[in-house]
Design a protein around this motif. Structure first.
Motif, PDB file in Angstrom:
ATOM      1  N   GLY A   1     -13.649  -7.175  11.724  1.00 46.58           N
ATOM      2  CA  GLY A   1     -13.283  -6.858  10.355  1.00 46.58           C
ATOM      3  C   GLY A   1     -12.019  -6.026  10.258  1.00 46.58           C
ATOM      4  O   GLY A   1     -11.273  -6.115   9.269  1.00 46.58           O
ATOM      5  N   LEU A   2     -11.751  -5.212  11.281  1.00 46.27           N
ATOM      6  CA  LEU A   2     -10.533  -4.402  11.298  1.00 46.27           C
ATOM      7  C   LEU A   2      -9.284  -5.259  11.192  1.00 46.27           C
ATOM      8  O   LEU A   2      -8.287  -4.869  10.578  1.00 46.27           O
ATOM      9  CB  LEU A   2     -10.466  -3.584  12.595  1.00 46.27           C
ATOM     10  N   PHE A   3      -9.323  -6.441  11.791  1.00 47.57           N
ATOM     11  CA  PHE A   3      -8.142  -7.295  11.860  1.00 47.57           C
ATOM     12  C   PHE A   3      -8.018  -8.220  10.655  1.00 47.57           C
ATOM     13  O   PHE A   3      -7.045  -8.969  10.542  1.00 47.57           O
ATOM     14  CB  PHE A   3      -8.175  -8.114  13.150  1.00 47.57           C
ATOM     15  N   LEU A   4      -8.999  -8.186   9.762  1.00 48.18           N
ATOM     16  CA  LEU A   4      -8.967  -9.030   8.566  1.00 48.18           C
ATOM     17  C   LEU A   4      -8.694  -8.233   7.301  1.00 48.18           C
ATOM     18  O   LEU A   4      -8.732  -8.770   6.199  1.00 48.18           O
ATOM     19  CB  LEU A   4     -10.306  -9.776   8.425  1.00 48.18           C
ATOM     20  N   ARG A   5      -8.435  -6.944   7.457  1.00 48.31           N
ATOM     21  CA  ARG A   5      -8.179  -6.103   6.294  1.00 48.31           C
ATOM     22  C   ARG A   5      -6.775  -6.342   5.741  1.00 48.31           C
ATOM     23  O   ARG A   5      -5.852  -6.667   6.476  1.00 48.31           O
ATOM     24  CB  ARG A   5      -8.362  -4.628   6.657  1.00 48.31           C
ATOM     25  N   SER A   6      -6.656  -6.166   4.437  1.00 46.85           N
ATOM     26  CA  SER A   6      -5.375  -6.340   3.756  1.00 46.85           C
ATOM     27  C   SER A   6      -5.138  -5.169   2.820  1.00 46.85           C
ATOM     28  O   SER A   6      -6.091  -4.550   2.328  1.00 46.85           O
ATOM     29  CB  SER A   6      -5.363  -7.649   2.968  1.00 46.85           C
ATOM     30  N   ARG A   7      -3.876  -4.895   2.566  1.00 49.76           N
ATOM     31  CA  ARG A   7      -3.506  -3.781   1.696  1.00 49.76           C
ATOM     32  C   ARG A   7      -2.903  -4.316   0.400  1.00 49.76           C
ATOM     33  O   ARG A   7      -1.950  -5.101   0.423  1.00 49.76           O
ATOM     34  CB  ARG A   7      -2.507  -2.870   2.393  1.00 49.76           C
ATOM     35  N   ALA A   8      -3.454  -3.907  -0.717  1.00 46.98           N
ATOM     36  CA  ALA A   8      -2.906  -4.242  -2.025  1.00 46.98           C
ATOM     37  C   ALA A   8      -2.014  -3.097  -2.483  1.00 46.98           C
ATOM     38  O   ALA A   8      -2.412  -1.934  -2.448  1.00 46.98           O
ATOM     39  CB  ALA A   8      -4.035  -4.467  -3.040  1.00 46.98           C
ATOM     40  N   GLU A   9      -0.792  -3.454  -2.905  1.00 48.76           N
ATOM     41  CA  GLU A   9       0.182  -2.462  -3.337  1.00 48.76           C
ATOM     42  C   GLU A   9       0.728  -2.833  -4.710  1.00 48.76           C
ATOM     43  O   GLU A   9       0.952  -4.020  -4.990  1.00 48.76           O
ATOM     44  CB  GLU A   9       1.344  -2.376  -2.345  1.00 48.76           C
ATOM     45  N   PRO A  10       0.943  -1.844  -5.603  1.00 48.73           N
ATOM     46  CA  PRO A  10       1.553  -2.142  -6.901  1.00 48.73           C
ATOM     47  C   PRO A  10       2.969  -2.680  -6.715  1.00 48.73           C
ATOM     48  O   PRO A  10       3.699  -2.252  -5.820  1.00 48.73           O
ATOM     49  CB  PRO A  10       1.574  -0.780  -7.612  1.00 48.73           C
TER      50      PRO A  10
ATOM     51  N   LYS B   1      -4.687  -0.411  -5.967  1.00 46.95           N
ATOM     52  CA  LYS B   1      -4.056  -0.076  -4.690  1.00 46.95           C
ATOM     53  C   LYS B   1      -5.128   0.314  -3.672  1.00 46.95           C
ATOM     54  O   LYS B   1      -6.070   1.034  -3.983  1.00 46.95           O
ATOM     55  CB  LYS B   1      -3.084   1.092  -4.879  1.00 46.95           C
ATOM     56  N   GLY B   2      -4.988  -0.192  -2.459  1.00 46.96           N
ATOM     57  CA  GLY B   2      -5.956   0.168  -1.430  1.00 46.96           C
ATOM     58  C   GLY B   2      -6.093  -0.883  -0.354  1.00 46.96           C
ATOM     59  O   GLY B   2      -5.386  -1.893  -0.340  1.00 46.96           O
ATOM     60  N   ILE B   3      -7.027  -0.629   0.543  1.00 39.58           N
ATOM     61  CA  ILE B   3      -7.297  -1.514   1.668  1.00 39.58           C
ATOM     62  C   ILE B   3      -8.614  -2.238   1.423  1.00 39.58           C
ATOM     63  O   ILE B   3      -9.601  -1.615   0.988  1.00 39.58           O
ATOM     64  CB  ILE B   3      -7.358  -0.719   2.977  1.00 39.58           C
ATOM     65  N   TYR B   4      -8.649  -3.543   1.690  1.00 44.49           N
ATOM     66  CA  TYR B   4      -9.826  -4.352   1.411  1.00 44.49           C
ATOM     67  C   TYR B   4     -10.201  -5.192   2.634  1.00 44.49           C
ATOM     68  O   TYR B   4      -9.336  -5.593   3.409  1.00 44.49           O
ATOM     69  CB  TYR B   4      -9.577  -5.272   0.215  1.00 44.49           C
ATOM     70  N   GLU B   5     -11.495  -5.447   2.736  1.00 43.26           N
ATOM     71  CA  GLU B   5     -12.016  -6.248   3.843  1.00 43.26           C
ATOM     72  C   GLU B   5     -12.945  -7.320   3.281  1.00 43.26           C
ATOM     73  O   GLU B   5     -13.762  -7.039   2.404  1.00 43.26           O
ATOM     74  CB  GLU B   5     -12.793  -5.346   4.810  1.00 43.26           C
TER      75      GLU B   5
END
Length: 599
Positions: free
Chosen positions: A409-418, A391-395
């Motif tokens: 890079g701010l606009f290319l971040r994604s969040r992984a969620e369980p 879980k977290g934010i990735y770039e």
């Protein structure tokens, strides 16, 4: 050439065991299978003809060749795609670089594991900075540690032609990761390898490729030069084809120059690329290579996903997860064209797709998946892990990490969620756990479906995708960085309202405050212009004056804020408008310095 685009970051899952990849060798298609596949390809193109501008598809299966031309090179003039239509290869151009490197390695002139500095002039300004040797293998695997740039990728109206060396030395690129530790796709790295080909061979790269690749393969309708000046016929044909968006809207203008031309400037007919593909599929690689082992080495994996036997890169060629096993190739995107080429030497099968559409994937990724079969991984017997650990934010690692471009890079971040106990979601896609640390989705093309996760060498979370690792961003950092942007927008809004107020009331009681708010609005417009220019095919040198202007703003703001504070201290009277003015200056100056909007 592949350029940074804001598309969802995909997660990869574990590929099947090494048995599938290397012991499973599909035989050539039976005649009936060939006919079925041809029918499927024709149906697939027909299914998507309403969303396709123009496309050329060629499939090779040993001696069987299928040609499919569909749509228009120029929809406005109703010029249809045919055998004489030229397409931009984009990053498929890099395949020529890696072939050239292997030819010179075969001749004993390049050692793939030697420090590239050994092959460069002593006064060449290499971007290496961590002191560790950068090898040709690092360049092919995109693990040299270089970041990316949103300037000088493509330029509409260059002032003059610059040598490959000049372009490389002037590039706004830095080594931002330790050598060999992070995968970050690099146009600079590929162009650097091409320059080494020049230095080792003693020939201009364009001439080397023409002599050692194009002429032996009779590729007579392909240009390498960024303005097609090496091939007048191709230059003329390029004027007959237009580029379109995914919804078939004309892109204007769509003729441009790629300064780092070895990374993405090749333009030619589909039939010429077919000749290259057939040579790479041949048993001995003739006439490109003298030793049959060389072609085998080119397609042998040089980089695996962390902690697995799953191939990731084979000397610059990327692994395509598929039912057919060890399939490798490359994709490409320019400002108005998309392309792909994938090959499986075990089955003697290859497919290439060329389109005149920007960032197209339905054909360039969907067709290879149709030809080679959808990837079907096997689940592991290991006990599943809790997916919450990821879980977290990735770039993506492949973004600029210095200078003003890093803000993208701010606009290319994604969040992984369980998702439940064992699965994940990201960008609206669902990922099923195949084994601990490995997840796969069926919600996207196979080229993006496989992700392997691992901890990096420093113990931080790292997600491994095909062309770029994804770096974990601490939540506090993410909040603070977005918070700084939001505060800057509030500061500019306040300054804009203040300026409107004093213009309407014509009250200039505090000239220092008025000047500061005027400068705040001005610097906001300047930053917006810089971002616009960076996203519209420009050179770094063309925006340097605007970046320098931001430094003048910083110095002026310090002086004006100091005067305001001194004024309040002298009169021993703190005014709200004075404090707010100083705060707006602090917020905007802080953002300019943090995001490096000054170089």
């Amino acid at each position: 050439m592949s350029i940074p685009v804001s598309r969802p970051v995909r997660l990869f899952g574990f590929a099947s065991l090494i048995l599938i990849l290397f012991l499973f060798h599909p035989s050539a298609f039976a005649a009936s299978d060939q006919q079925v596949l041809e029918g499927q390809l024709e149906d697939y193109l027909k299914e998507h003809e309403d969303t396709t501008a123009g496309a050329a598809v060629i499939m090779v299966n040993h001696d069987e060749i299928l040609y499919l031309m569909d749509g228009y090179a120029d929809r406005e003039k109703q010029i249809r795609v045919d055998e004489e239509t030229v397409f931009e290869w984009g990053s498929i151009s890099k395949v020529l670089v890696w072939i050239s490197v292997f030819q010179l390695a075969e001749a004993g002139k390049i050692d793939l594991n030697e420090d590239v500095a050994h092959y460069l002039p002593p006064d060449f300004r290499l971007k290496e900075s961590d002191g560790r040797p950068v090898t040709m293998t690092h360049l092919m695997n995109h693990t040299a540690g270089f970041d990316d740039s949103y300037t000088d990728l493509m330029v509409l109206n260059p002032f003059e032609k610059t040598s490959l060396r000049g372009v490389l030395e002037a590039a706004d690129i830095r080594q931002v990761f330790p050598t060999g530790q992070v995968v970050a796709y690099s146009n600079y790295g590929a162009a650097l390898a091409a320059y080494i080909v020049e230095e080792v061979s003693g020939m201009d790269y364009r001439e080397y490729v023409r002599t050692h690749i194009f002429e032996p393969l009779y590729m007579t309708k392909t240009a390498i030069d960024p303005e097609q000046d090496d091939h007048p016929w191709v230059k003329k044909q390029r004027r007959k084809i237009q580029g379109y968006t995914e919804d078939r809207q004309l892109i204007e203008p769509n003729r441009y120059v790629i300064p780092m031309y070895p990374a993405g400037s090749v333009t030619g007919v589909a039939g010429d690329l077919q000749k290259l593909m057939q040579s790479l599929l041949s048993e001995d690689g003739d006439p490109l290579f003298q030793d049959p082992q060389t072609i085998d080495s080119l397609f042998w994996p040089s980089l695996y996903y962390p902690g697995t036997d799953v191939p990731r890169v084979a000397n610059g060629l990327f692994f395509l997860p598929s039912a057919s096993g060890s399939t490798f190739g490359h994709g490409g995107n320019t400002f108005a064209f998309s392309s792909s080429i994938f090959m499986n030497r075990a089955s003697g099968t290859g497919v290439l797709v060329l389109t005149n559409m920007a960032y197209e994937s339905t054909l360039t990724l969907g067709i290879p998946e149709l030809v080679f079969g959808e990837y079907a991984p096997r689940k592991s017997d290991a006990a599943p892990e809790s997916s919450s650990r990821w879980k977290g934010i990735y770039e993506p690692a492949r973004v600029p990490r210095h200078g003003f471009s890093q803000v993208y890079g701010l606009f290319l971040r994604s969040r992984a969620e369980p998702a439940g106990v064992h699965d994940l979601t990201m960008n609206g896609l669902s990922y099923s756990q195949m084994m601990p640390g490995a997840y796969i989705t069926k919600d996207d093309f196979s080229a993006y479906a496989l992700d392997v996760y691992s901890d990096d060498v420093e113990g931080n979370k790292l997600l491994s995708s095909g062309q770029s690792d994804l770096l974990y961003i601490p939540l506090l950092q993410h909040i603070l960085e977005w918070g700084a942007i939001v505060l800057a927008l509030i500061a500019v809004l306040f300054s804009s309202v203040f300026m409107v107020f004093i213009l309407l009331k014509r009250k200039w009681k505090n000239r220092f405050a008025a000047i500061q708010h005027f400068l705040n609005v001005l610097v906001c417009l300047n930053v917006a212009w810089i971002l616009y220019k960076a996203g519209s095919m420009t050179s770094y040198s063309s925006i340097q004056p605007f970046l320098s202007a931001n430094l003048l703003y910083v110095v002026s703001s310090f002086i004006i804020s100091g005067c305001l504070l001194h004024q309040m201290w002298k009169h021993k009277k703190v005014k709200l408008i004075g404090i707010l003015t100083v705060l707006t200056a602090i917020v905007l100056v802080g953002n300019i310095l943090y995001w490096e909007f000054y170089f």
